[in-house]
Design an enzyme around this catalytic site. Structure first.
Site, PDB file in Angstrom:
ATOM      1  N   HIS B  53       0.851  -1.187   0.000  1.00 57.18           N
ATOM      2  CA  HIS B  53       0.000   0.000   0.000  1.00 57.18           C
ATOM      3  C   HIS B  53       0.892   1.244   0.000  1.00 57.18           C
ATOM      4  O   HIS B  53       2.032   1.208   0.483  1.00 57.18           O
ATOM      5  CB  HIS B  53      -0.900   0.012   1.246  1.00 57.18           C
ATOM      6  CG  HIS B  53      -2.068  -0.911   1.147  1.00 57.18           C
ATOM      7  ND1 HIS B  53      -3.140  -0.875   2.023  1.00 57.18           N
ATOM      8  CD2 HIS B  53      -2.365  -1.894   0.261  1.00 57.18           C
ATOM      9  CE1 HIS B  53      -4.020  -1.792   1.685  1.00 57.18           C
ATOM     10  NE2 HIS B  53      -3.573  -2.436   0.621  1.00 57.18           N
ATOM     11  N   GLU B  55       0.897   3.886   1.806  1.00 59.26           N
ATOM     12  CA  GLU B  55       1.359   4.328   3.126  1.00 59.26           C
ATOM     13  C   GLU B  55       2.556   3.524   3.619  1.00 59.26           C
ATOM     14  O   GLU B  55       3.489   4.072   4.226  1.00 59.26           O
ATOM     15  CB  GLU B  55       0.237   4.195   4.171  1.00 59.26           C
ATOM     16  CG  GLU B  55      -1.010   4.999   3.891  1.00 59.26           C
ATOM     17  CD  GLU B  55      -2.072   4.191   3.157  1.00 59.26           C
ATOM     18  OE1 GLU B  55      -1.732   3.508   2.161  1.00 59.26           O
ATOM     19  OE2 GLU B  55      -3.234   4.247   3.569  1.00 59.26           O
ATOM     20  N   CYS B  83      -6.249   1.744   5.864  1.00 60.36           N
ATOM     21  CA  CYS B  83      -6.829   0.466   6.324  1.00 60.36           C
ATOM     22  C   CYS B  83      -6.210   0.106   7.682  1.00 60.36           C
ATOM     23  O   CYS B  83      -5.346   0.827   8.191  1.00 60.36           O
ATOM     24  CB  CYS B  83      -6.573  -0.630   5.291  1.00 60.36           C
ATOM     25  SG  CYS B  83      -4.841  -1.184   5.232  1.00 60.36           S
ATOM     26  N   CYS B  86      -2.328  -0.277   7.527  1.00 58.15           N
ATOM     27  CA  CYS B  86      -1.598   0.994   7.430  1.00 58.15           C
ATOM     28  C   CYS B  86      -1.761   1.835   8.697  1.00 58.15           C
ATOM     29  O   CYS B  86      -0.823   2.524   9.115  1.00 58.15           O
ATOM     30  CB  CYS B  86      -2.052   1.759   6.190  1.00 58.15           C
ATOM     31  SG  CYS B  86      -1.612   0.883   4.661  1.00 58.15           S
TER      32      CYS B  86
END
Lengths: 143, 143
Positions: B53, B55, B83, B86
Protein backbone atom coordinates in the site's frame (compact mmCIF):
# COMPACT_ATOMS: atom_id res chain seq x y z
CA UNK A 1 6.93 -35.22 13.18
CA UNK A 2 6.00 -32.30 10.92
CA UNK A 3 3.36 -31.03 13.30
CA UNK A 4 2.58 -27.52 14.54
CA UNK A 5 5.26 -27.80 17.23
CA UNK A 6 7.86 -28.68 14.58
CA UNK A 7 7.16 -25.58 12.51
CA UNK A 8 6.90 -23.38 15.60
CA UNK A 9 10.40 -24.56 16.55
CA UNK A 10 11.59 -23.25 13.17
CA UNK A 11 9.89 -19.91 13.94
CA UNK A 12 11.64 -19.93 17.34
CA UNK A 13 14.99 -20.38 15.59
CA UNK A 14 14.17 -17.25 13.58
CA UNK A 15 13.27 -15.41 16.80
CA UNK A 16 16.62 -16.47 18.22
CA UNK A 17 18.35 -14.85 15.23
CA UNK A 18 16.48 -11.61 15.99
CA UNK A 19 17.70 -11.76 19.60
CA UNK A 20 21.28 -12.19 18.42
CA UNK A 21 20.86 -8.94 16.45
CA UNK A 22 19.45 -7.19 19.53
CA UNK A 23 15.97 -7.11 17.98
CA UNK A 24 12.78 -7.92 19.89
CA UNK A 25 12.84 -11.71 19.39
CA UNK A 26 9.90 -12.56 17.15
CA UNK A 27 10.21 -15.02 14.28
CA UNK A 28 7.97 -16.71 11.78
CA UNK A 29 7.83 -19.22 8.96
CA UNK A 30 5.23 -19.72 6.21
CA UNK A 31 4.40 -23.29 5.21
CA UNK A 32 2.76 -24.37 1.96
CA UNK A 33 2.11 -28.06 1.23
CA UNK A 34 4.35 -29.03 4.14
CA UNK A 35 7.29 -26.98 2.86
CA UNK A 36 8.69 -23.83 4.43
CA UNK A 37 8.41 -21.15 1.71
CA UNK A 38 9.44 -18.13 3.80
CA UNK A 39 11.33 -17.48 7.05
CA UNK A 40 11.89 -14.16 8.73
CA UNK A 41 12.47 -12.37 11.97
CA UNK A 42 11.91 -8.91 13.34
CA UNK A 43 14.31 -6.36 11.84
CA UNK A 44 12.82 -3.00 12.88
CA UNK A 45 16.01 -1.75 14.53
CA UNK A 46 18.44 -3.05 11.93
CA UNK A 47 16.41 -1.68 9.01
CA UNK A 48 15.29 1.46 10.87
CA UNK A 49 11.77 0.62 9.76
CA UNK A 50 8.70 0.13 11.96
CA UNK A 51 7.09 -1.95 9.20
CA UNK A 52 9.85 -4.62 9.29
CA UNK A 53 8.00 -7.03 11.58
CA UNK A 54 8.65 -10.72 10.93
CA UNK A 55 5.14 -11.28 9.52
CA UNK A 56 5.32 -8.41 7.01
CA UNK A 57 8.57 -9.67 5.56
CA UNK A 58 7.29 -13.25 5.43
CA UNK A 59 4.06 -12.25 3.62
CA UNK A 60 6.11 -10.43 0.97
CA UNK A 61 8.64 -13.27 0.66
CA UNK A 62 6.04 -16.05 0.50
CA UNK A 63 3.98 -14.23 -2.14
CA UNK A 64 7.13 -13.66 -4.15
CA UNK A 65 8.08 -17.33 -3.92
CA UNK A 66 4.60 -18.63 -4.70
CA UNK A 67 4.01 -16.14 -7.53
CA UNK A 68 0.68 -14.84 -6.27
CA UNK A 69 -0.25 -12.22 -3.73
CA UNK A 70 -2.78 -14.39 -1.87
CA UNK A 71 -1.44 -16.94 0.60
CA UNK A 72 -4.16 -19.52 0.12
CA UNK A 73 -3.20 -23.02 1.31
CA UNK A 74 -0.54 -21.48 3.51
CA UNK A 75 -0.01 -21.52 7.26
CA UNK A 76 2.01 -18.89 9.07
CA UNK A 77 3.72 -19.89 12.35
CA UNK A 78 4.64 -16.87 14.49
CA UNK A 79 6.16 -16.86 17.94
CA UNK A 80 3.96 -13.91 19.07
CA UNK A 81 0.35 -12.94 18.43
CA UNK A 82 0.33 -10.43 15.52
CA UNK A 83 -0.15 -6.68 16.09
CA UNK A 84 -2.88 -4.72 14.27
CA UNK A 85 -0.56 -3.90 11.35
CA UNK A 86 0.39 -7.53 10.80
CA UNK A 87 -3.19 -8.73 11.36
CA UNK A 88 -4.31 -6.26 8.68
CA UNK A 89 -1.66 -7.57 6.28
CA UNK A 90 -2.61 -11.19 7.05
CA UNK A 91 -6.25 -10.31 6.33
CA UNK A 92 -5.36 -8.85 2.93
CA UNK A 93 -3.34 -12.02 2.18
CA UNK A 94 -6.35 -14.28 2.81
CA UNK A 95 -3.96 -16.78 4.41
CA UNK A 96 -5.56 -20.13 5.28
CA UNK A 97 -4.21 -20.58 8.79
CA UNK A 98 -2.28 -18.65 11.42
CA UNK A 99 -0.62 -20.35 14.40
CA UNK A 100 1.06 -18.30 17.08
CA UNK A 101 2.94 -19.01 20.31
CA UNK A 102 2.76 -16.29 22.95
CA UNK A 103 -0.22 -14.03 23.53
CA UNK A 104 0.29 -10.26 23.34
CA UNK A 105 -2.41 -8.99 25.70
CA UNK A 106 -1.66 -5.29 25.10
CA UNK A 107 -0.54 -4.98 21.47
CA UNK A 108 -2.01 -8.15 19.98
CA UNK A 109 -4.76 -7.63 17.40
CA UNK A 110 -7.35 -9.43 19.54
CA UNK A 111 -7.08 -6.76 22.22
CA UNK A 112 -8.45 -4.31 19.63
CA UNK A 113 -11.40 -6.53 18.74
CA UNK A 114 -9.99 -7.26 15.28
CA UNK A 115 -10.29 -10.56 13.49
CA UNK A 116 -8.47 -11.96 10.47
CA UNK A 117 -10.04 -12.85 7.10
CA UNK A 118 -13.24 -14.95 7.41
CA UNK A 119 -11.44 -17.77 5.54
CA UNK A 120 -8.54 -17.82 8.05
CA UNK A 121 -8.42 -20.16 11.03
CA UNK A 122 -6.30 -19.10 13.99
CA UNK A 123 -4.68 -21.10 16.77
CA UNK A 124 -2.69 -19.63 19.64
CA UNK A 125 -0.61 -21.14 22.41
CA UNK A 126 1.67 -23.52 20.46
CA UNK A 127 4.99 -23.70 22.38
CA UNK A 128 3.67 -20.71 24.31
CA UNK A 129 6.14 -21.04 27.18
CA UNK A 130 9.25 -21.14 25.00
CA UNK A 131 7.97 -18.24 22.88
CA UNK A 132 7.09 -16.11 25.93
CA UNK A 133 10.28 -16.93 27.77
CA UNK A 134 12.44 -15.74 24.87
CA UNK A 135 10.61 -12.40 24.87
CA UNK A 136 10.64 -12.00 28.65
CA UNK A 137 14.37 -12.77 28.85
CA UNK A 138 15.02 -10.13 26.19
CA UNK A 139 13.02 -7.42 27.93
CA UNK A 140 14.50 -8.31 31.34
CA UNK A 141 18.00 -7.94 29.90
CA UNK A 142 17.09 -4.40 28.74
CA UNK A 143 16.02 -3.10 32.15
CA UNK B 1 0.14 28.28 -0.94
CA UNK B 2 1.79 25.30 0.80
CA UNK B 3 -1.37 24.34 2.62
CA UNK B 4 -3.02 20.95 3.14
CA UNK B 5 -4.73 21.17 -0.26
CA UNK B 6 -1.35 21.75 -1.92
CA UNK B 7 0.18 18.59 -0.46
CA UNK B 8 -2.98 16.57 -1.07
CA UNK B 9 -2.72 17.54 -4.74
CA UNK B 10 0.76 15.98 -4.74
CA UNK B 11 -0.74 12.83 -3.21
CA UNK B 12 -3.42 12.89 -5.93
CA UNK B 13 -0.69 13.00 -8.57
CA UNK B 14 0.73 9.85 -7.01
CA UNK B 15 -2.72 8.25 -7.07
CA UNK B 16 -2.97 9.15 -10.76
CA UNK B 17 0.29 7.25 -11.38
CA UNK B 18 -1.24 4.21 -9.67
CA UNK B 19 -4.27 4.45 -11.96
CA UNK B 20 -2.02 4.54 -15.02
CA UNK B 21 -0.51 1.24 -13.81
CA UNK B 22 -3.99 -0.24 -13.36
CA UNK B 23 -3.60 -0.14 -9.58
CA UNK B 24 -6.34 0.99 -7.19
CA UNK B 25 -5.59 4.73 -7.28
CA UNK B 26 -4.32 5.67 -3.83
CA UNK B 27 -1.32 7.95 -3.37
CA UNK B 28 0.48 9.66 -0.55
CA UNK B 29 3.29 12.02 0.36
CA UNK B 30 5.14 12.57 3.64
CA UNK B 31 6.08 16.13 4.56
CA UNK B 32 8.73 17.15 7.08
CA UNK B 33 9.48 20.84 7.74
CA UNK B 34 7.49 21.80 4.65
CA UNK B 35 9.44 19.47 2.37
CA UNK B 36 8.19 16.31 0.72
CA UNK B 37 10.49 13.53 1.98
CA UNK B 38 8.61 10.55 0.49
CA UNK B 39 6.06 9.94 -2.28
CA UNK B 40 4.41 6.67 -3.17
CA UNK B 41 1.37 5.02 -4.65
CA UNK B 42 -0.33 1.70 -4.36
CA UNK B 43 1.65 -1.11 -6.04
CA UNK B 44 -0.05 -4.28 -4.78
CA UNK B 45 -0.70 -5.69 -8.27
CA UNK B 46 2.61 -4.69 -9.81
CA UNK B 47 4.65 -6.07 -6.91
CA UNK B 48 2.33 -9.01 -6.26
CA UNK B 49 2.34 -7.98 -2.62
CA UNK B 50 -0.67 -7.15 -0.42
CA UNK B 51 1.60 -5.11 1.86
CA UNK B 52 2.56 -2.64 -0.92
CA UNK B 53 0.00 0.00 0.00
CA UNK B 54 1.08 3.60 -0.60
CA UNK B 55 1.36 4.33 3.13
CA UNK B 56 3.59 1.33 3.89
CA UNK B 57 6.06 2.27 1.21
CA UNK B 58 6.05 5.92 2.29
CA UNK B 59 6.70 5.07 5.95
CA UNK B 60 9.72 2.98 4.94
CA UNK B 61 11.00 5.61 2.49
CA UNK B 62 10.54 8.56 4.86
CA UNK B 63 12.28 6.76 7.73
CA UNK B 64 15.12 5.86 5.40
CA UNK B 65 15.45 9.47 4.23
CA UNK B 66 15.21 10.94 7.73
CA UNK B 67 17.54 8.37 9.28
CA UNK B 68 15.20 7.39 12.12
CA UNK B 69 12.33 4.98 12.33
CA UNK B 70 9.95 7.41 14.05
CA UNK B 71 8.19 9.98 11.87
CA UNK B 72 7.99 12.72 14.47
CA UNK B 73 7.42 16.20 13.01
CA UNK B 74 6.05 14.59 9.87
CA UNK B 75 2.64 14.78 8.20
CA UNK B 76 1.36 12.11 5.85
CA UNK B 77 -1.14 13.15 3.16
CA UNK B 78 -3.10 10.19 1.77
CA UNK B 79 -5.92 10.25 -0.77
CA UNK B 80 -7.86 7.54 1.13
CA UNK B 81 -8.45 6.79 4.80
CA UNK B 82 -5.88 4.14 5.85
CA UNK B 83 -6.83 0.47 6.32
CA UNK B 84 -6.10 -1.41 9.58
CA UNK B 85 -2.67 -2.53 8.33
CA UNK B 86 -1.60 0.99 7.43
CA UNK B 87 -3.13 2.48 10.57
CA UNK B 88 -1.12 -0.04 12.61
CA UNK B 89 2.07 0.95 10.78
CA UNK B 90 1.31 4.66 11.26
CA UNK B 91 0.80 4.01 14.98
CA UNK B 92 4.19 2.32 15.27
CA UNK B 93 5.75 5.29 13.43
CA UNK B 94 4.38 7.81 15.98
CA UNK B 95 3.78 10.20 13.07
CA UNK B 96 2.71 13.69 14.15
CA UNK B 97 -0.18 14.24 11.75
CA UNK B 98 -2.22 12.31 9.20
CA UNK B 99 -4.39 14.04 6.61
CA UNK B 100 -6.58 12.00 4.27
CA UNK B 101 -9.00 12.76 1.44
CA UNK B 102 -11.75 10.20 0.91
CA UNK B 103 -13.38 8.19 3.69
CA UNK B 104 -13.32 4.39 3.44
CA UNK B 105 -16.48 3.44 5.34
CA UNK B 106 -15.95 -0.33 5.01
CA UNK B 107 -12.18 -0.91 5.08
CA UNK B 108 -11.00 2.28 6.79
CA UNK B 109 -9.45 1.82 10.23
CA UNK B 110 -12.13 3.90 11.93
CA UNK B 111 -14.78 1.36 10.97
CA UNK B 112 -12.93 -1.12 13.20
CA UNK B 113 -12.84 1.26 16.16
CA UNK B 114 -9.08 1.71 15.87
CA UNK B 115 -7.23 4.93 16.53
CA UNK B 116 -3.69 6.03 15.70
CA UNK B 117 -0.93 6.86 18.21
CA UNK B 118 -2.07 9.19 21.03
CA UNK B 119 0.44 11.77 19.76
CA UNK B 120 -1.01 11.75 16.23
CA UNK B 121 -3.65 14.23 15.05
CA UNK B 122 -5.88 13.19 12.17
CA UNK B 123 -7.85 15.21 9.67
CA UNK B 124 -10.06 13.76 6.96
CA UNK B 125 -11.95 15.24 4.02
CA UNK B 126 -9.20 17.35 2.37
CA UNK B 127 -10.00 17.39 -1.39
CA UNK B 128 -12.43 14.61 -0.58
CA UNK B 129 -14.38 14.90 -3.84
CA UNK B 130 -11.34 14.67 -6.11
CA UNK B 131 -9.93 11.76 -4.10
CA UNK B 132 -13.25 9.87 -4.11
CA UNK B 133 -13.94 10.55 -7.76
CA UNK B 134 -10.62 9.06 -8.83
CA UNK B 135 -11.41 5.86 -6.93
CA UNK B 136 -15.03 5.67 -8.10
CA UNK B 137 -14.01 6.18 -11.76
CA UNK B 138 -11.47 3.38 -11.40
CA UNK B 139 -13.93 0.90 -9.92
CA UNK B 140 -16.65 1.87 -12.45
CA UNK B 141 -14.22 1.18 -15.29
CA UNK B 142 -13.65 -2.34 -13.88
CA UNK B 143 -17.32 -3.40 -13.86
Amino acid sequence: MFDDAYYMRQALQEAQKAKEQDEVPVGCVVVSDGRIVAKSHNLTQTLNDVTAHAEMQAITAAANYLGGKYLRNCTMYITLEPCTMCAGALSWSQITRVVYGAQDPSRGYQNFGLSLHPKTTVQGGVLQEECSELLLDFFRSKR
